[in-house]
Design an enzyme around this catalytic site. Structure first.
Site, PDB file in Angstrom:
ATOM      1  N   ASP A   1      -0.324   5.406   7.295  1.00  0.00           N
ATOM      2  CA  ASP A   1       0.871   5.310   6.779  1.00  0.00           C
ATOM      3  C   ASP A   1       1.509   6.128   6.260  1.00  0.00           C
ATOM      4  OD1 ASP A   1       0.239   2.104   6.884  1.00  0.00           O
ATOM      5  OD2 ASP A   1       1.420   1.900   7.724  1.00  0.00           O
TER       6      ASP A   1
ATOM      7  N   HIS B   1      -7.272   3.831   1.337  1.00  0.00           N
ATOM      8  CA  HIS B   1      -7.837   3.300   2.795  1.00  0.00           C
ATOM      9  C   HIS B   1      -9.564   2.152   2.130  1.00  0.00           C
ATOM     10  CE1 HIS B   1      -8.484   1.440   6.620  1.00  0.00           C
ATOM     11  NE2 HIS B   1      -7.518   2.123   6.263  1.00  0.00           N
TER      12      HIS B   1
HETATM   13  C1  SDX Z   1      -2.928  -0.441   5.992  1.00  0.00           C
HETATM   14  O1  SDX Z   1      -7.510  -1.953   6.578  1.00  0.00           O
HETATM   15  C2  SDX Z   1      -7.383  -1.505   7.378  1.00  0.00           C
HETATM   16  O2  SDX Z   1      -7.978  -1.610   8.433  1.00  0.00           O
HETATM   17  C3  SDX Z   1      -5.562  -1.678   7.346  1.00  0.00           C
HETATM   18  C4  SDX Z   1      -5.031  -0.689   8.117  1.00  0.00           C
HETATM   19  C5  SDX Z   1      -4.892  -1.252   9.743  1.00  0.00           C
HETATM   20  O3  SDX Z   1      -4.586  -0.969  10.297  1.00  0.00           O
HETATM   21  O4  SDX Z   1      -4.611  -2.293   9.686  1.00  0.00           O
HETATM   22  O5  SDX Z   1      -5.432   0.628   8.419  1.00  0.00           O
HETATM   23  C6  SDX Z   1      -3.605   0.127   7.703  1.00  0.00           C
HETATM   24  O6  SDX Z   1      -3.510  -0.948   5.787  1.00  0.00           O
HETATM   25  C7  SDX Z   1      -3.449   1.261   5.753  1.00  0.00           C
HETATM   26  C8  SDX Z   1      -3.935   1.233   4.128  1.00  0.00           C
HETATM   27  C9  SDX Z   1      -1.701   1.433   3.696  1.00  0.00           C
HETATM   28  N1  SDX Z   1      -1.412   1.151   2.470  1.00  0.00           N
HETATM   29  C10 SDX Z   1      -1.453   1.972   1.299  1.00  0.00           C
HETATM   30  O7  SDX Z   1      -0.964   3.212   1.606  1.00  0.00           O
HETATM   31  C11 SDX Z   1      -0.881   1.937   0.242  1.00  0.00           C
HETATM   32  C12 SDX Z   1      -1.236   1.611  -0.898  1.00  0.00           C
HETATM   33  N2  SDX Z   1      -3.138   2.343  -0.714  1.00  0.00           N
HETATM   34  C13 SDX Z   1      -3.493   1.378  -1.539  1.00  0.00           C
HETATM   35  O8  SDX Z   1      -3.041   0.664  -1.793  1.00  0.00           O
HETATM   36  C14 SDX Z   1      -5.556   1.369  -1.323  1.00  0.00           C
HETATM   37  O9  SDX Z   1      -5.678   2.493  -0.962  1.00  0.00           O
HETATM   38  C15 SDX Z   1      -5.212   0.173  -0.247  1.00  0.00           C
HETATM   39  C16 SDX Z   1      -4.901  -0.766  -0.584  1.00  0.00           C
HETATM   40  C17 SDX Z   1      -4.739   0.683   1.105  1.00  0.00           C
HETATM   41  C18 SDX Z   1      -7.013   0.343  -0.461  1.00  0.00           C
HETATM   42  O10 SDX Z   1      -7.717  -0.335  -1.543  1.00  0.00           O
HETATM   43  P1  SDX Z   1      -8.460  -0.862  -2.239  1.00  0.00           P
HETATM   44  O11 SDX Z   1      -9.423  -1.346  -1.004  1.00  0.00           O
HETATM   45  O12 SDX Z   1      -8.555  -1.994  -2.240  1.00  0.00           O
HETATM   46  O13 SDX Z   1      -9.238  -0.144  -3.358  1.00  0.00           O
HETATM   47  P2  SDX Z   1      -8.760  -0.222  -4.256  1.00  0.00           P
HETATM   48  O14 SDX Z   1      -6.763  -0.865  -4.982  1.00  0.00           O
HETATM   49  O15 SDX Z   1      -9.518  -1.079  -5.484  1.00  0.00           O
HETATM   50  O16 SDX Z   1      -8.582   1.779  -4.548  1.00  0.00           O
HETATM   51  C19 SDX Z   1     -10.095   1.391  -5.961  1.00  0.00           C
HETATM   52  C20 SDX Z   1      -9.318   2.874  -7.091  1.00  0.00           C
HETATM   53  C21 SDX Z   1      -8.274   2.246  -7.997  1.00  0.00           C
HETATM   54  O17 SDX Z   1      -8.126   2.976  -9.146  1.00  0.00           O
HETATM   55  P3  SDX Z   1      -8.908   2.417 -10.547  1.00  0.00           P
HETATM   56  O18 SDX Z   1      -8.229   1.219 -11.032  1.00  0.00           O
HETATM   57  O19 SDX Z   1     -10.581   2.361 -10.313  1.00  0.00           O
HETATM   58  O20 SDX Z   1      -9.338   3.782 -11.736  1.00  0.00           O
HETATM   59  O21 SDX Z   1      -8.424   4.103  -6.428  1.00  0.00           O
HETATM   60  C22 SDX Z   1      -7.191   3.538  -6.715  1.00  0.00           C
HETATM   61  C23 SDX Z   1      -6.997   2.745  -7.534  1.00  0.00           C
HETATM   62  O22 SDX Z   1      -6.000   2.854  -8.376  1.00  0.00           O
HETATM   63  N3  SDX Z   1      -6.237   4.391  -5.283  1.00  0.00           N
HETATM   64  C24 SDX Z   1      -5.073   5.149  -5.424  1.00  0.00           C
HETATM   65  C25 SDX Z   1      -4.317   4.840  -4.642  1.00  0.00           C
HETATM   66  N4  SDX Z   1      -5.044   4.237  -3.759  1.00  0.00           N
HETATM   67  C26 SDX Z   1      -6.250   3.400  -3.781  1.00  0.00           C
HETATM   68  N5  SDX Z   1      -4.264   5.300  -6.578  1.00  0.00           N
HETATM   69  C27 SDX Z   1      -3.254   5.650  -5.901  1.00  0.00           C
HETATM   70  N6  SDX Z   1      -2.969   6.145  -4.512  1.00  0.00           N
HETATM   71  C28 SDX Z   1      -2.965   5.383  -4.147  1.00  0.00           C
HETATM   72  N7  SDX Z   1      -3.018   4.766  -2.270  1.00  0.00           N
END
Ligand code: SDX
Length: 382
Positions: free
Chosen positions: A318, A264
């Site tokens: 989720d 998140h």
């Molecule tokens: C919702 O904003 C809100 O409030 C949203 C929400 C709401 O109520 O409106 O809470 C609802 O959207 C919840 C999130 C649902 N999405 C998912 O479950 C999809 C999986 N999650 C990821 O896509 C991610 O965690 C995000 C998009 C939710 C947040 O990502 P960020 O803040 O953009 O972080 P990032 O992608 O830059 O990741 C930082 C690091 C990365 O590693 P490096 O490249 O630095 O090595 O963390 C890793 C990412 O690869 N990472 C994950 C991960 N989430 C982040 N690695 C594996 N699995 C994951 N789920």
């Protein structure tokens, strides 16, 4: 007059940038706490209703008894769709994704709004009408795509129970209605998430509330945001057994694929909504054949905690919501529309609040292209 030089900061995805002020929602990402206008989400789930929470988001205070009865009456009186809109739903390809159907019909409702008033009172009424009608749009579309007749709203049921009634064709049990109501409360708002921000960008041009809500629906559909709940169930079906979790996660992380339901932008701790959904999922899974999904999720938690816990990646809203909806007999492609049914209250609350002190959203871009250069006639190009 000397223009004040504003400091320009570049932050990908506007991470860490404060875009506006609000009195509606507060998140403590480190502590894993969520409040709607100061009320902890745990208290609202256990003591409130989605109708009361909608009022709270729009007014930033809890309603008196008479105000809640008035809102409940308005919801009940306006939740049927205009006949022409229902005809449009019938004509829509039944293979459409339900989020496309919802986005399209939400926009169509603007064409039937003959009120030219743009006052805060008129826009609050539009917010109530949209919130009342989203469940009917989703349920009617689902019935029609199964070649079943749409079910008219039940005059006595509240918003959550009536949605299940229109969707599944039978009155839900008190427990099922309670779980659905809690799910809507949990999804009703979340400060400046991508879909709320998208809605506000549209609203900030002084466009209309329907256009702003359509922007929100479009943003919510993405799997990085509201589409993750449907993606989690697909993932659980693919993993199929808790014994496969370790290898699934390892392969995903090697390919830099995100594990749906984890991580998140704001929570660097366990999403408080995930905790609540997990308990509902545990209770509903019980001894049923779906308990396997619950066990896979628990194993996913264990493996992700070991591999990514120190990076602040925890379960989010989720991860367990899909299991709960699945237990209620709801198909996976309706999970994100349910998110929208709840979040339209939050989108419209932020739109109404932002309009009270509106400022056009117009950030800058950091230019990295070619320097200024003369035009080259086509015959001279190589
Ligand atoms: C919702 O904003 C809100 O409030 C949203 C929400 C709401 O109520 O409106 O809470 C609802 O959207 C919840 C999130 C649902 N999405 C998912 O479950 C999809 C999986 N999650 C990821 O896509 C991610 O965690 C995000 C998009 C939710 C947040 O990502 P960020 O803040 O953009 O972080 P990032 O992608 O830059 O990741 C930082 C690091 C990365 O590693 P490096 O490249 O630095 O090595 O963390 C890793 C990412 O690869 N990472 C994950 C991960 N989430 C982040 N690695 C594996 N699995 C994951 N789920």
């Amino acid at each position: 007059m000397e223009t004040q030089q504003k400091t320009e900061i570049y932050s990908p995805g506007l991470e860490g940038v404060i875009a506006c002020k609000t009195r509606i929602c507060q998140i403590d990402g480190q502590a894993g706490k969520l409040y709607y206008a100061g009320y902890p989400i745990e208290d609202l789930v256990h003591h409130s209703t989605f109708e009361e929470v909608s009022f709270l988001l729009w007014q930033q205070r809890l309603p008196r008894q008479d105000e809640l009865e008035q809102l409940d009456k308005m919801f009940k009186e306006t939740r049927s769709l205009p006949a022409e809109v229902l005809q449009f739903l019938e004509l829509m390809p039944h293979t459409s994704h339900p989020m496309d159907a919802l986005r399209t019909v939400a926009s169509l409702l603007a064409c039937f709004d003959t009120n030219l008033e743009k006052s805060p009172e008129a826009n609050l009424q539009r917010a109530i009408f949209l919130t009342a009608r989203f469940p009917t749009i989703v349920a009617n579309f689902h019935r029609l795509r199964q070649n079943q007749k749409p079910i008219q709203p039940h005059p006595d049921l509240g918003l959550a129970a009536n949605f299940l009634y229109m969707l599944l064709g039978k009155e839900p049990t008190a427990d099922q209605a309670r779980v659905m109501d809690a799910a809507l409360i949990l999804h009703a708002d979340h400060e400046m998430n991508a879909s709320t921000f998208a809605a506000l960008v549209t609203a900030s041009t002084l466009s209309d509330i329907y256009s702003a809500v359509a922007s929100g629906i479009g943003a919510l559909k993405g799997p990085l945001h509201g589409g993750a709940n449907e993606a989690v169930l697909k993932m659980l079906l693919e993993i199929a057994d808790p014994a496969n979790v370790e290898s699934y996660v390892e392969q995903a992380l090697v390919k830099k694929t995100k594990i749906m339901g984890f991580g998140h932008r704001i929570y660097k701790s366990y999403d408080p909504r995930a905790r609540i959904f997990k308990e509902y999922a545990r209770r509903l899974s019980g001894r049923t054949k779906f308990s396997r999904f619950f066990k896979i999720n628990e194993k996913l938690e264990e493996v992700m905690q070991a591999k990514k816990g120190q990076h602040g990646i925890f379960p989010n809203v989720d991860l367990y919501s899909g299991i709960v909806y699945h237990q209620l007999g709801i198909p996976a492609d309706l999970f994100t529309p349910i998110f929208a049914i709840a979040r339209v209250a939050g989108w419209t609350a932020h739109i109404l609040e932002y309009w009270r002190d509106n400022r056009l959203f117009r950030p800058n871009a950091l230019y990295e292209g070619p320097p200024p250069r003369p035009y080259v006639p086509i015959e001279q190009r190589r």
